[in-house]
Write an enzyme that holds these catalytic residues in place. Sequence first.
Site, short mmCIF file in Angstrom:
data_model
loop_
_atom_site.label_atom_id
_atom_site.label_comp_id
_atom_site.label_asym_id
_atom_site.label_seq_id
_atom_site.Cartn_x
_atom_site.Cartn_y
_atom_site.Cartn_z
N ASP A 33 45.60 -4.99 31.23
CA ASP A 33 45.25 -5.65 29.97
C ASP A 33 44.64 -7.03 30.21
OD1 ASP A 33 46.20 -3.53 28.46
OD2 ASP A 33 48.22 -4.37 28.32
N TYR B 165 54.19 -3.29 40.70
CA TYR B 165 53.87 -4.40 39.81
C TYR B 165 54.86 -5.54 40.05
CZ TYR B 165 50.47 -2.00 36.83
OH TYR B 165 49.35 -1.37 36.34
#
Length: 258
Positions: free
Chosen positions: A55, A113
Amino acid sequence: MHRYKITFAYDGSNFAGFQIQPGERTVQQVLERAVNKIAKKPQPPLMVFGSGRTDAGVHALGQVAHFDLPYQIPGPSLVRALNSSLPLDVLVKEATEVAPDFHARFDAHHKRYRYRVVGGEFTNPFKRNYTGHYKYPVDVERMQTAAQDFVGEHDFTSFVASGSQATSNVRRIDEVTVVRDEENDEVVFDFVGNGFLYNQVRIMVAFLLEIGNGRRPVDDVMRVMKAKNRDLARGTAPASGLYLVEVTYDSPANSQND
């Protein structure tokens, strides 16, 4: 055509995410521009396929993509050519020719992540684009204990944002760690899994921070997970603290010429 896999990093601060969007500056857009430039602008234009979308504001240390070129080029030469054409907020680290059926997204085995949180009453202006800010004190041991309930294969409906296009919310997480980075005065969360849902990592981080602050009990993960109710998980950590660290593959099988 020759297929190439690249590993690259980017500062997501000034990108509207990875995927091409009309009228927006995106990572895929600048990569495709660079690839087509070194390929002498073929028609139809060459496309770049990433391992996944990030994003706006999310960073990457080890994102992976693939594309085809009409000629063969050594990996180090391709790295130099791409970096000469890319803006300074994107850096190609490695390029390798791979099998013609390799796919950066569908062949990905695991993703890691990382989320970085900085404390303090006020936001540090020099870290605001690269960390999430949480002004309340947190107990790292409580968060590390609670985080282990995310490990395994679960239905993460309670931890996915609206707007997800996934057909199933079942995912497998293999590892979660929460540590305090004393040197940088940060709390660092790492998640390793076979794939993650829309905003899943950021929602899990916000949830764990509430546990660390004592606003939730340590065993609250399973209660909310079983409820399959997004409203029970509440917040979402800011995009600025999230990094795609690495994407792993069953790679020597996919590699042609290292």
